[in-house]
Design a protein around this motif. Sequence first.
Motif, PDB file in Angstrom:
ATOM      1  N   GLN A 133      -6.100   3.279  -2.689  1.00 35.39           N
ATOM      2  CA  GLN A 133      -5.820   2.478  -3.877  1.00 35.39           C
ATOM      3  C   GLN A 133      -4.321   2.290  -4.037  1.00 35.39           C
ATOM      4  N   ALA A 149      -5.509   0.956 -11.161  1.00 37.40           N
ATOM      5  CA  ALA A 149      -5.828   1.086  -9.738  1.00 37.40           C
ATOM      6  C   ALA A 149      -6.304  -0.240  -9.168  1.00 37.40           C
ATOM      7  N   THR A 151      -8.075  -1.171  -5.596  1.00 35.24           N
ATOM      8  CA  THR A 151      -8.612  -0.616  -4.363  1.00 35.24           C
ATOM      9  C   THR A 151      -8.419  -1.612  -3.229  1.00 35.24           C
ATOM     10  N   ASP A 154     -12.138   0.689   0.835  1.00 38.49           N
ATOM     11  CA  ASP A 154     -13.121   1.636   0.316  1.00 38.49           C
ATOM     12  C   ASP A 154     -14.172   1.886   1.387  1.00 38.49           C
TER      13      ASP A 154
END
Length: 367
Positions: A133, A149, A151, A154
């Motif tokens: 992140q 945050a 991202t 992931d």
Amino acid sequence: MVCATLALALVGCGASVPSPTPTSNRTTSPAVTSSPETTAPADAAAVFPVGEPREIATGLSAPWSIVFVGDSALVSERDSARILELPAGGGVREVGVVEAVQARGEGGLLGLAVDQDRRLYAYSTGGQGNRIQRFALTGTGGSFTLGAAETILDGLPSAGNHNGGRIAFGPDGMLYAGVGDAGSPQNAQDPGSLGGKILRMTPDGGIPSDNPDPASLVYSSGHRNVQGLGWAQDGTMYASEFGQDTWDELNVIVAGGNYGWPDAEGTAGAAGLIDPVLQWRPDEASPSGIAVVAGSVVIANLRGERLTVVPISDPSTAAASYAGEYGRIRDAVLAPDGTLWFVTNNTDGRGDAREGDDRILSVGLAG
């Protein structure tokens, strides 16, 4: 595993390393073997820690990574998911908490990195696996706050162990990430898995067009659990890696290289695989974060409870500093003032916590 083909001076694989003579604050690391050696730039002499380290911060809980933003240091705590600031004037303050971190086993809030736009990147374990992140940092040194945050990657393999977690920006401006095999060794040789790999990505998480496979984030494969990343002045990339039962490794990383796990651990002399520069018995090493400083690679060691200093021009003279004095050591980084900061890791459930642990210490360097 065969030696890497590099535009560097190399020697043959698997050479035995003579033990260097101990000096003050330095002890030798036994059972070390070397292959291949690299040549440091002419102006990059080897450096070693000298003197008694001074305490920068104490009372931390399982600190994992440290990066500098200007004169302030930012530190991640694995289990609390807190990011702490150590301002230049002293003290410890909380910058923010990374949300939805699942701290279990070796997972949690792990590596940190900062880009040229002063944005903070964090590698952590979330509900969908490990992730990277990005956060805006607002304020100035001594008063940083953490933005929302974003991202950028992931779903990386995660488990109770072998999560990797070290991230760093290379001299090419790309973000590199060490991803562990997540306890499934077959991931490391599976081109369809990002586990057991070193990844290379743009600051937005995209695939650079000059990656070994322009359709993949994978930069190198065959890794068990990379814990340290760094670059020498000439651009040579180094990575430290936990072995299983036989050998821990320090590797020179080349684009598209295969480092052998799980088919090989340490030097093996197998075609198509790359041998380590140095290897150690796990109980003497368990290498984590690294700092490449002038002509040396300085390695933080967990089970080995020491800093290992590897002169790039002659890895056979690798030596240990502060063996057993501070317990487990998780990370090492060069500070803006030219000193080496290192992070103990005795409160993570595997160490023997001492009064004041965990702590961050600073020591001078000299050739």
